[in-house]
Design an enzyme around this catalytic site. Structure first.
Site, short mmCIF file in Angstrom:
data_model
loop_
_atom_site.label_atom_id
_atom_site.label_comp_id
_atom_site.label_asym_id
_atom_site.label_seq_id
_atom_site.Cartn_x
_atom_site.Cartn_y
_atom_site.Cartn_z
CG HIS A 260 41.30 37.48 32.53
ND1 HIS A 260 41.06 38.13 33.72
CD2 HIS A 260 40.16 37.59 31.81
CE1 HIS A 260 39.82 38.60 33.73
NE2 HIS A 260 39.24 38.28 32.59
CG ASP A 345 37.19 35.30 31.69
OD1 ASP A 345 38.15 34.61 31.33
OD2 ASP A 345 37.19 35.97 32.74
CD GLU A 346 35.79 39.87 32.86
OE1 GLU A 346 34.96 40.54 33.46
OE2 GLU A 346 36.81 39.42 33.40
CB SER A 347 39.35 38.25 25.25
OG SER A 347 40.07 37.24 25.91
CG LEU A 348 36.83 43.35 27.94
CD1 LEU A 348 36.50 44.40 28.99
CD2 LEU A 348 35.55 42.76 27.37
#
Ligand code: TNX
Length: 529
Positions: A260, A345-348
């Site tokens: 993000h 979060d969501e550190s894909l």
């Protein structure tokens, strides 16, 4: 015969009308008032207390944090009754501070002769005032109302959880200081005591960092949809914090990392490990227009869409850690509250083997600057510092990982309390990925029943996040936050055994009259009809 029937029916209607009238005028008992969140204990007594000219208040006991509470109360009484309460001896309203009690706890004893408030600290007294406010007629919210009297009795109250929060994403869309203050005022009424500000994301960096000025010059220059964006100067941020503090609300800053972070990568290419931006909704940085010297070949375009998970800081470079240390230091220095949120979060596109040491280093920096770190539930993959907190939003198994390490958690279950979810399929804005969240869905959950093995002792409290991909202005904020935040407030305040949706619904139904008087743009749920 028909005539007789008609006569009988008409007489009944008249009789009910005559009896009904005085009944309706009679004041509701204390226990019949629609207080939200529901107080722990309410006892009715005969009579009522009427606010009259010349009345005043006195303070017994010591506390340095009562001033804001008194200021709120005297202003509210002045606005709603025209009466100027002054500090005097033998006053009708007595406020006793007893430091041996929990700071947020309070009791209110109302008799025809006066009101006695007893509280653990200024914060508890402020909550007593908010409760008294809700005992006044809805008209009081708007302005001067003749002859206000509140029913006699005793309320004894304290919260179930110490952390009762709301989150505002100011990155996807930027909101002015005034809008944030308005939200603070609105949630403080329901004894919400934390405001989590999501200050950075792919679409925008919203807080001035003096040592890295491009973050705001470039990273703050736009938002979802390509509009102008914006950012808070450090002075603006301090102003928000002081305002929140005057409503006994602690601000929690969040800098989301390592994912993000496109707004960072567009501002400083050196942190870009070579990410791939989504094809759509890119915005080329015009450094001249933004007043930034030089070129930066590795910097990304700005991003104005709503996809998630495509960005990461370069976790392998040492300068990245210098950067996050500068950011954490500058923000920690102007944040009086104990928390710093590191996102996570969501550190894909960050490999797990890079993600874990990154989170560990970020936590250590937060600790170095005297703060307690909070992160979204994914952070529990890393080794958590002793007092680090994991925030549940998606995966129960992540929260189990945190609990196994003995760390505390904040509950923000997306399918119940994500304020950006639509109420029903017709809601103009919002998402549906976590489901539709009508007011019953927002109310019907219990923090201790979300994750097996995670009971009260590990739960710090609850928080409702408002992500703002589709939320553009104050009216949109009000619409998505109200009424659902009152459900969150009650779940955080009132123990499970004392609350039910049916009872909440009846109270909320009456309570909305206040929002009407205040001209708030709340969601009018069909469930309240
Ligand atoms: C997931 S919840 C996100 C946010 C989005 C949100 C939209 C969380 C920790 N991450 O980045 O804004 O969904 O509902």
């Amino acid at each position: 015969m028909n005539g007789l029937k008609f006569f009988l029916v008409m007489s009944c209607i008249c009789l009910v009308g005559f009896i009904g009238l005085p009944l309706e005028r009679k004041q509701a008992k204390l226990s019949e008032h629609s207080i939200i969140p529901k107080p722990l204990e309410v006892v009715d007594r005969e009579g009522s207390f009427a606010f009259k000219d010349g009345m005043g208040y006195q303070i017994d006991g010591d506390t340095d944090d009562l001033e804001y509470g008194i200021e709120f109360f005297t202003k509210f009484v002045k606005k709603s009754t025209g009466i100027e309460l002054v500090q005097k001896d033998n006053a009708e309203i007595n406020i006793a501070i007893d430091g041996s009690k929990e700071p947020e706890s309070y009791s209110i004893e109302i008799t025809p002769a006066g009101i006695v408030i007893s509280a653990g600290a200024g914060q508890g007294a402020f909550y007593a005032f908010q409760t008294i406010r809700q005992l006044m007629p809805a008209e009081a919210e708007k302005g001067k109302t003749a002859d206000i009297a509140i029913p006699a009795g005793k309320i004894t109250d304290k919260p179930e959880y110490g952390y009762r929060g709301v989150m505002l994403d100011v990155s996807r869309h930027f909101f002015l200081v005034e809008d944030v203050k308005s939200l603070i005022d609105q949630v403080a009424k329901y004894k919400v005591n934390k405001l989590h500000l999501h200050l950075s994301d792919d679409q925008g960096w919203r807080i001035e960092i003096k040592s890295w000025p491009n973050l705001t010059n470039i990273g703050g220059s736009t938002q979802v949809g390509g509009g102008k964006g914006g950012f808070y100067t450090q002075e603006d941020y301090k102003d928000i914090i002081a305002y929140a503090a005057s409503r006994y609300i602690t601000v929690i800053p969040e800098i989301d990392m390592p994912g993000h972070t496109n707004a960072v990568l567009a501002s400083y290419g050196q942190f870009n490990p070579g990410i791939e931006l989504p094809e759509e909704n890119r915005l080329a940085v015009d450094r001249k227009v933004l007043g930034v010297d030089g070129e930066d070949e590795s910097a990304t375009d700005l991003y104005t869409g709503i996809k998630v998970g495509f960005s990461t800081l370069d976790t392998k470079k040492e300068i990245t850690y210098q950067f996050i240390e500068d950011v954490i230091r500058e923000i920690a220095e102007i944040t009086p509250g104990p928390y710093f949120h590191i996102g996570g979060d969501e550190s894909l596109v960050t490999e797990l083997e890079d993600y874990k040491p990154f989170i560990e280093r970020a936590q250590a920096i937060v600790t170095k600057y005297g703060k307690t770190s909070i992160g979204w539930d994914e952070i529990a993959h890393a080794k958590l510092e002793e007092n680090s907190i994991a925030q549940f939003w998606a995966k129960e198994k992540n929260i189990k990982l945190a609990a196994d390490q003995g760390n505390k958690v904040i509950m923000s279950p997306s399918k119940h309390i994500y304020l950006d979810m639509k109420y029903d399929s017709t809601t103009r804005i919002g998402h549906t990925w976590a489901g539709l969240i009508e007011i019953d869905q927002a109310y019907n959950w219990e923090p201790t029943e979300l994750v097996e093995g995670v009971g009260k002792e590990l739960i710090l409290g609850v928080e409702a996040p408002l992500w703002t991909e589709s939320v553009e202005n104050r009216q949109d904020i009000e619409f998505m936050v109200f009424p659902r935040i009152t459900a969150l407030a009650e779940i955080g305040w009132t123990p499970q055994g004392h609350r039910s949706f049916e009872d909440y619904k009846q109270r909320l139904k009456k309570h909305t009259a206040r929002w009407d008087k205040m001209g708030m743009n709340y969601y009018r749920s069909p469930k309240l009809d």
